[in-house]
Design an enzyme around this catalytic site. Structure first.
Site, mmCIF file in Angstrom:
data_model
loop_
_atom_site.group_PDB
_atom_site.id
_atom_site.type_symbol
_atom_site.label_atom_id
_atom_site.label_comp_id
_atom_site.label_asym_id
_atom_site.label_seq_id
_atom_site.Cartn_x
_atom_site.Cartn_y
_atom_site.Cartn_z
ATOM 1 N N LYS A 42 0.863 -1.197 0.000
ATOM 2 C CA LYS A 42 0.000 0.000 0.000
ATOM 3 C C LYS A 42 0.891 1.235 0.000
ATOM 4 C CE LYS A 42 -2.469 1.390 3.774
ATOM 5 N NZ LYS A 42 -1.892 2.722 4.053
ATOM 6 N N GLU B 26 -9.253 7.427 3.716
ATOM 7 C CA GLU B 26 -9.144 7.700 5.152
ATOM 8 C C GLU B 26 -9.678 9.093 5.467
ATOM 9 O OE1 GLU B 26 -5.370 6.793 6.958
ATOM 10 O OE2 GLU B 26 -5.968 7.671 8.881
HETATM 11 O O1 KIV Z 1 -1.255 2.227 8.715
HETATM 12 C C1 KIV Z 1 -2.466 1.959 8.777
HETATM 13 O O2 KIV Z 1 -2.952 1.274 9.693
HETATM 14 C C2 KIV Z 1 -3.325 2.482 7.726
HETATM 15 C C3 KIV Z 1 -4.808 2.383 7.927
HETATM 16 C C4 KIV Z 1 -5.247 3.429 8.862
HETATM 17 C C5 KIV Z 1 -5.530 2.424 6.641
HETATM 18 O O3 KIV Z 1 -2.837 2.990 6.760
#
Ligand code: KIV
Length: 262
Positions: A109, A178
């Site tokens: 991600k 988010e």
């Molecule tokens: O780092 C994380 O836990 C996240 C979530 C809040 C989506 O990016």
């Protein structure tokens, strides 16, 4: 769950993604039946005690991704790329993302919209699935000037929508939204063909993501509006430890049930 099922779930089944950072939390969420585990860089705040996610390093993330994989070998795992692990040139970014896949993550991600589309495309070209992340992007907290709700006005909504379309075009298989106001998150969700996974972004996303420690009530000092606690494990755990301390001090533990004999 695999990447194709995740994409096909759009407009059919709500996706559930929960963070895990170690062997036992990975086991808990996978045995509970979560669709996706996120080894989030939120581990910086939640596990390592940093003030935000910016100090988190690749080395730290790799230890946690490996532990999560051992705890949940069959679950789809997304590894969060920490600050400056993908903004440092395409070759280095690919190398860093590849390290997570070698440890058993199924995808990475990254935060950002149009500005990271080229990176997303390169990862996807090399067989590294990418989940995007728009709205409040904590790695940019210094630029944003705090943890603010996003997508309130027309300009901000347009930027988010353009970012979502750019990520989709670049080949991302899903996007975290988010802290986006519900109306904007709904519009983005309707306008793109890949699933949106919301946190603090209302009811109309294709799925929800939550930080496990928030869900379990493990962080008493942090209770934003979008968090619903399903347990109060900080207090429960503290009470258990107090009971143990008192039992030892009062000679109640160990009792005859907890000792060995010749
Ligand atoms: O780092 C994380 O836990 C996240 C979530 C809040 C989506 O990016």
């Amino acid at each position: 769950m695999d990447i194709n099922k995740i994409v096909r779930s759009k407009r059919k089944n709500k996706l559930v993604m929960i963070t895990a950072y170690d062997f036992i939390t990975a086991k808990i969420v996978s045995e509970a039946g979560v669709d996706i585990i996120l080894v989030g860089d939120s581990l910086g705040n939640v596990v390592l005690g940093y003030p935000n996610t910016i100090p988190v390093t690749m080395d730290e993330m790799m230890i946690h991704v490996a532990a999560v994989k051992r705890g949940a070998p069959e679950t789809f795992i997304v590894a969060d790329m920490p600050f400056l692990s993908y903004q440092c040139g395409l070759d280095k970014a690919v190398e860093n993302a590849g390290k997570f896949l070698k440890l058993g993550a199924n995808a990475v991600k990254i935060e950002g919209g149009i500005e990271v589309a080229e990176i997303v495309k390169k990862f996807v070209d090399f067989g590294i699935p990418v989940m995007g992340h728009l709205g409040l992007t904590p790695q940019s907290v210094n630029q944003i000037g705090g943890y603010r709700v996003q997508g309130k006005d027309e300009k901000s909504k347009r930027k988010l929508l353009e970012g979502a379309l750019a990520l989709q075009e670049a080949g991302a298989f899903s996007i975290v939204l988010e802290l986006v106001v519900e109306e904007t998150a709904k519009e983005i969700t309707e306008k793109i063909e890949i699933p949106t996974i919301g946190i603090g972004s209302g009811r109309f996303c294709d799925g929800q993501v939550v930080v496990l420690h928030d869900l379990l009530g493990l962080i008493p000092s942090f209770k934003p509006k979008f968090v619903k606690r399903y347990a109060n494990l900080f207090e429960t755990s503290k009470e258990a430890v107090i009971d143990f301390i008192n039992d030892v001090k009062n000679g109640i533990f160990p009792d005859s049930d907890h000792v060995f004999h010749i």
